[in-house]
Design an enzyme around this catalytic site. Sequence first.
Site, PDB file in Angstrom:
ATOM      1  N   LYS A  48       0.965  -1.099   0.182  1.00  0.00           N
ATOM      2  CA  LYS A  48       0.037   0.035   0.125  1.00  0.00           C
ATOM      3  C   LYS A  48       0.977   1.272  -0.052  1.00  0.00           C
ATOM      4  O   LYS A  48       2.105   1.131   0.460  1.00  0.00           O
ATOM      5  CB  LYS A  48      -1.052   0.098   1.138  1.00  0.00           C
ATOM      6  CG  LYS A  48      -0.204  -0.074   2.559  1.00  0.00           C
ATOM      7  CD  LYS A  48      -1.033  -0.227   3.601  1.00  0.00           C
ATOM      8  CE  LYS A  48      -0.164  -0.417   4.969  1.00  0.00           C
ATOM      9  NZ  LYS A  48      -1.075  -0.890   6.126  1.00  0.00           N
ATOM     10  N   ARG A 146     -10.538   0.093  14.463  1.00  0.00           N
ATOM     11  CA  ARG A 146     -10.706   0.599  13.291  1.00  0.00           C
ATOM     12  C   ARG A 146     -11.515  -0.170  12.341  1.00  0.00           C
ATOM     13  O   ARG A 146     -12.520  -0.914  12.896  1.00  0.00           O
ATOM     14  CB  ARG A 146      -9.380   0.618  12.451  1.00  0.00           C
ATOM     15  CG  ARG A 146      -8.975   1.482  11.242  1.00  0.00           C
ATOM     16  CD  ARG A 146      -7.613   1.662  11.208  1.00  0.00           C
ATOM     17  NE  ARG A 146      -7.145   0.237  10.499  1.00  0.00           N
ATOM     18  CZ  ARG A 146      -5.720   0.348  10.125  1.00  0.00           C
ATOM     19  NH1 ARG A 146      -4.849   1.325  10.201  1.00  0.00           N
ATOM     20  NH2 ARG A 146      -5.199  -0.878   9.825  1.00  0.00           N
ATOM     21  N   HIS A 175      -6.224  -7.290  13.394  1.00  0.00           N
ATOM     22  CA  HIS A 175      -4.915  -6.366  13.453  1.00  0.00           C
ATOM     23  C   HIS A 175      -4.865  -5.669  14.558  1.00  0.00           C
ATOM     24  O   HIS A 175      -5.578  -5.724  15.500  1.00  0.00           O
ATOM     25  CB  HIS A 175      -5.399  -5.112  12.278  1.00  0.00           C
ATOM     26  CG  HIS A 175      -4.298  -4.255  12.020  1.00  0.00           C
ATOM     27  ND1 HIS A 175      -3.352  -4.745  11.283  1.00  0.00           N
ATOM     28  CD2 HIS A 175      -3.990  -3.018  11.960  1.00  0.00           C
ATOM     29  CE1 HIS A 175      -2.170  -4.028  11.089  1.00  0.00           C
ATOM     30  NE2 HIS A 175      -2.763  -2.517  11.499  1.00  0.00           N
ATOM     31  N   ARG A 231       1.176 -10.601   7.604  1.00  0.00           N
ATOM     32  CA  ARG A 231       0.862  -9.311   6.859  1.00  0.00           C
ATOM     33  C   ARG A 231       2.166  -8.508   7.081  1.00  0.00           C
ATOM     34  O   ARG A 231       1.737  -7.266   7.693  1.00  0.00           O
ATOM     35  CB  ARG A 231      -0.345  -8.761   6.950  1.00  0.00           C
ATOM     36  CG  ARG A 231      -1.599  -9.651   6.628  1.00  0.00           C
ATOM     37  CD  ARG A 231      -2.944  -8.870   6.715  1.00  0.00           C
ATOM     38  NE  ARG A 231      -2.900  -7.986   7.598  1.00  0.00           N
ATOM     39  CZ  ARG A 231      -3.750  -8.281   8.821  1.00  0.00           C
ATOM     40  NH1 ARG A 231      -4.247  -9.694   9.010  1.00  0.00           N
ATOM     41  NH2 ARG A 231      -3.872  -7.634  10.092  1.00  0.00           N
ATOM     42  N   TYR A 275      15.082  31.116   5.575  1.00  0.00           N
ATOM     43  CA  TYR A 275      13.951  31.705   6.094  1.00  0.00           C
ATOM     44  C   TYR A 275      13.870  31.917   7.562  1.00  0.00           C
ATOM     45  O   TYR A 275      14.283  30.935   8.285  1.00  0.00           O
ATOM     46  CB  TYR A 275      12.609  30.902   5.707  1.00  0.00           C
ATOM     47  CG  TYR A 275      12.324  30.681   4.121  1.00  0.00           C
ATOM     48  CD1 TYR A 275      12.113  32.045   3.638  1.00  0.00           C
ATOM     49  CD2 TYR A 275      12.567  29.506   3.688  1.00  0.00           C
ATOM     50  CE1 TYR A 275      12.046  31.950   2.099  1.00  0.00           C
ATOM     51  CE2 TYR A 275      12.146  29.882   2.016  1.00  0.00           C
ATOM     52  CZ  TYR A 275      11.701  31.106   1.459  1.00  0.00           C
ATOM     53  OH  TYR A 275      11.637  30.911   0.033  1.00  0.00           O
ATOM     54  N   CYS A 322      13.879  24.472   3.242  1.00  0.00           N
ATOM     55  CA  CYS A 322      13.104  25.125   2.322  1.00  0.00           C
ATOM     56  C   CYS A 322      12.128  24.239   1.562  1.00  0.00           C
ATOM     57  O   CYS A 322      12.367  23.093   1.572  1.00  0.00           O
ATOM     58  CB  CYS A 322      13.617  26.130   1.496  1.00  0.00           C
ATOM     59  SG  CYS A 322      14.918  27.185   2.161  1.00  0.00           S
ATOM     60  N   MET A 323      11.226  24.579   0.844  1.00  0.00           N
ATOM     61  CA  MET A 323      10.431  23.623  -0.132  1.00  0.00           C
ATOM     62  C   MET A 323      11.397  22.818  -0.971  1.00  0.00           C
ATOM     63  O   MET A 323      11.129  21.769  -1.190  1.00  0.00           O
ATOM     64  CB  MET A 323       9.533  24.391  -0.787  1.00  0.00           C
ATOM     65  CG  MET A 323       8.471  23.551  -1.562  1.00  0.00           C
ATOM     66  SD  MET A 323       7.383  24.256  -2.593  1.00  0.00           S
ATOM     67  CE  MET A 323       6.242  25.210  -1.451  1.00  0.00           C
ATOM     68  N   ASP A 324      12.291  23.493  -1.481  1.00  0.00           N
ATOM     69  CA  ASP A 324      13.180  22.722  -2.781  1.00  0.00           C
ATOM     70  C   ASP A 324      14.693  22.671  -2.350  1.00  0.00           C
ATOM     71  O   ASP A 324      15.182  22.229  -3.091  1.00  0.00           O
ATOM     72  CB  ASP A 324      13.028  23.520  -4.158  1.00  0.00           C
ATOM     73  CG  ASP A 324      11.467  23.899  -4.216  1.00  0.00           C
ATOM     74  OD1 ASP A 324      10.810  22.981  -4.239  1.00  0.00           O
ATOM     75  OD2 ASP A 324      11.240  25.069  -4.126  1.00  0.00           O
TER      76      ASP A 324
HETATM   77  C1  LIG Z   1      -0.210  -1.635   6.827  1.00  0.00           C
HETATM   78  C2  LIG Z   1      -0.950  -2.970   7.389  1.00  0.00           C
HETATM   79  C3  LIG Z   1      -0.198  -4.063   7.562  1.00  0.00           C
HETATM   80  C4  LIG Z   1       1.331  -4.001   7.816  1.00  0.00           C
HETATM   81  O1  LIG Z   1       1.532  -3.259   8.825  1.00  0.00           O
HETATM   82  P1  LIG Z   1       3.376  -2.891   9.168  1.00  0.00           P
HETATM   83  O2  LIG Z   1       3.363  -2.594  10.532  1.00  0.00           O
HETATM   84  O3  LIG Z   1       3.759  -2.071   8.030  1.00  0.00           O
HETATM   85  O4  LIG Z   1       3.960  -4.306   9.234  1.00  0.00           O
HETATM   86  C5  LIG Z   1      -0.834  -5.329   7.823  1.00  0.00           C
HETATM   87  N1  LIG Z   1      -2.108  -5.245   8.072  1.00  0.00           N
HETATM   88  C6  LIG Z   1      -3.044  -4.303   7.701  1.00  0.00           C
HETATM   89  C7  LIG Z   1      -4.571  -4.349   7.877  1.00  0.00           C
HETATM   90  C8  LIG Z   1      -2.496  -3.099   7.379  1.00  0.00           C
HETATM   91  O5  LIG Z   1      -3.166  -2.008   7.224  1.00  0.00           O
END
Ligand SMILES: *Cc1c(COP(=O)(O)O)cnc(C)c1O
Length: 382
Positions: A48, A146, A175, A231, A275, A322-324
């Site tokens: 992601k 969540r 999770h 995961r 700045y 700065c920005m750049d």
């Molecule tokens: C992002 C995410 C993960 C991975 O989490 P890490 O802390 O980066 O290992 C696993 N499961 C879900 C649902 C997530 O949103």
Amino acid sequence: MQPVYTSYMRATRAVIRLGNLHHNIKTLHQHMEAQLGGKAPQMCIAVKADAYGHGIVRCAEIAIGAGANLLGVATVSEGAALREAGIREPILLFSIARKAELEELAELTLSPFVADEAYVRLLDEAAASAGVKLNVHLKVDTGMGRIGCRPEDAPQLASQIQHTKRLRLAGTATHFPVADEDNSQFTREQIDLFLRTVKQIRDAGIDPGLVHAANSGAIIGYPDVWADMVRPGIAVYGYYPSADQQRKLDLRPVMELLSEIVFVKRVAPNTPISYGCTYRTPQETVIATIPAGYGDGFNRLLSSIGRVQIDGKTYPIVGRVCMDQFMVDIGADPQCGVGSTVTLFGPDPAGPNAEELAELCSTIPYDILTSVTARVPRIYLE
Ligand SMILES: *Cc1c(COP(=O)(O)O)cnc(C)c1O
């Protein structure tokens, strides 16, 4: 997918060490195998947010090559990018899609998390109009607060899924909010609640599919919940999820954010820099300008507190980022100059890394990595 305004000739670039990505995935796999004394669970690698800023397609390809069974995305468009690149592996969608996105979700055959009855019905309809069957994963909320159903509602939802025409219960998941702390009582209780919920689904005569829960934190610290699949995200990009975990694995940062000195100037004592004139040189010195800034995702909070590495030595950032552009004090008798390569963060243990930057900015390495903006070209090293 690079936007058209990314210049590959620019000094500022993110070098992506695909070898380190491969190494980290193998390291997690071997860690689990060794601990289990047998076969490691399947892996759904989180790609992601453009693979945590590293580039979704190239990283997904490496992940598959290193043994990933599934890929994890947060949006339907991320799933589309993977399918357009010809990736056929199952793609788990971690968030809830809007109704207007479900047709595309079904056509891409993404495998979404589901957590309520209405969404299950909508997905079943979308699958029917696309003429496909979809794997769904039941998400149980055991303490994240969540998306996820209440544990007591899980068996009923599993049964609803089982009775649809087009959906298959391919997994049951939860999770963890604090698995990045070793020995957290909260996580232990979540694991118990989750495993009890899975048992209730089984007791109702329903196959829960792949049982999965472990993010990077739980892969490192909670072997009792590796279950059928894990995961990992941040660990495959080379960082621990927090400073509170034992460093027992050889994880290697994948991204190296580089730039170059484009300008140097000798200045007198008490010269204001950048700045706000918040910094003044304490004595005569040489100030180098680096063409990177918060517009590239190099955080402004690093103003006057961060450091960079040039030819193996580190130098302080002086004045506001700065920005750049930002400025570095390279000393009255500098050994570097225009054209010298500057490491903003990377894998060298002697130089700054994303964890150090995160600490200075009161955030986490995830934020540092995903903040690198689209105008920074990603250069892939095999
Ligand atoms: C992002 C995410 C993960 C991975 O989490 P890490 O802390 O980066 O290992 C696993 N499961 C879900 C649902 C997530 O949103």
